[in-house]
Design an enzyme around this catalytic site. Structure first.
Site, PDB file in Angstrom:
ATOM      1  N   HIS A  38       5.829   2.630 -10.536  1.00 57.02           N
ATOM      2  CA  HIS A  38       6.698   3.769  -9.441  1.00 57.02           C
ATOM      3  C   HIS A  38       7.952   4.115  -9.855  1.00 57.02           C
ATOM      4  O   HIS A  38       8.713   2.654  -9.918  1.00 57.02           O
ATOM      5  CB  HIS A  38       6.047   3.284  -8.262  1.00 57.02           C
ATOM      6  CG  HIS A  38       4.809   3.595  -7.689  1.00 57.02           C
ATOM      7  ND1 HIS A  38       4.195   4.606  -7.104  1.00 57.02           N
ATOM      8  CD2 HIS A  38       3.912   2.746  -7.772  1.00 57.02           C
ATOM      9  CE1 HIS A  38       2.996   4.472  -6.899  1.00 57.02           C
ATOM     10  NE2 HIS A  38       2.890   3.134  -7.165  1.00 57.02           N
ATOM     11  N   HIS A  67       0.448   0.883 -13.428  1.00 61.04           N
ATOM     12  CA  HIS A  67       1.480   1.987 -13.413  1.00 61.04           C
ATOM     13  C   HIS A  67       2.624   1.644 -12.542  1.00 61.04           C
ATOM     14  O   HIS A  67       2.727   0.728 -11.641  1.00 61.04           O
ATOM     15  CB  HIS A  67       0.984   3.209 -12.660  1.00 61.04           C
ATOM     16  CG  HIS A  67       0.249   3.080 -11.338  1.00 61.04           C
ATOM     17  ND1 HIS A  67      -0.803   2.318 -11.220  1.00 61.04           N
ATOM     18  CD2 HIS A  67       0.860   3.473 -10.163  1.00 61.04           C
ATOM     19  CE1 HIS A  67      -1.055   2.377  -9.923  1.00 61.04           C
ATOM     20  NE2 HIS A  67      -0.210   3.059  -9.114  1.00 61.04           N
ATOM     21  N   HIS A 112      -5.347   1.044 -12.689  1.00 59.36           N
ATOM     22  CA  HIS A 112      -4.878   1.337 -13.866  1.00 59.36           C
ATOM     23  C   HIS A 112      -3.306   0.839 -13.851  1.00 59.36           C
ATOM     24  O   HIS A 112      -2.733   1.718 -12.972  1.00 59.36           O
ATOM     25  CB  HIS A 112      -5.188   2.792 -14.117  1.00 59.36           C
ATOM     26  CG  HIS A 112      -4.796   2.997 -15.610  1.00 59.36           C
ATOM     27  ND1 HIS A 112      -5.492   3.994 -16.443  1.00 59.36           N
ATOM     28  CD2 HIS A 112      -3.653   2.507 -16.494  1.00 59.36           C
ATOM     29  CE1 HIS A 112      -4.995   4.229 -17.598  1.00 59.36           C
ATOM     30  NE2 HIS A 112      -3.972   3.220 -17.642  1.00 59.36           N
TER      31      HIS A 112
END
Length: 129
Positions: free
Chosen positions: A95, A93, A91
């Site tokens: 950081h 994402h 999924h």
């Protein structure tokens, strides 16, 4: 099957929320590389960053920039690093974390954080968003 991030978004499992809107949400990662390390996650379950449509990709980066400014206000750091690895959870994402050098972007530096520490980070950052 829902990703772990979708389950957090739906409050099926706990998460420390920093920000959320109709397109993305931001949570503290449970294994931060540095104090202040968060994840900017699209609500839509899209595995690969390059599969985000242009508007969503732009929104993810706009929120990542806002979060970076909050991190600069709250944590002593030379820069704010941004990394899209995509290997840990299927999924997309981003950081976003405080850094002082390139070595600070290594997952080898990650360690588990206590819930109260994550709650404190979420509160400190959310007041700027």
């Amino acid at each position: 099957m829902d990703s772990v991030f979708t389950m957090i978004k739906q409050r099926q499992i706990p998460g420390h929320f920093v920000y959320e809107d109709d397109k993305v949400f931001v949570i503290c990662t449970i294994e931060p590389i540095a104090k202040g390390h968060v994840l900017v996650i699209p609500n839509q379950e899209i595995d690969h960053f390059d599969d985000l449509d242009a508007d969503l990709a732009a929104h993810v980066m706009i929120i990542s920039q806002r979060v970076a400014k909050a991190i600069k206000r709250e944590f002593d750091c030379e820069r704010v690093g941004v990394m899209i690895a995509g290997l840990e959870v299927p999924h997309c994402h981003v950081h976003v974390m405080p850094i002082n050098g390139l070595g600070d972007l290594s997952f080898a530096n990650a360690s588990s954080a206590e819930s109260d520490e994550l709650a404190s980070v979420a509160l400190r950052l959310s007041k700027h968003l």
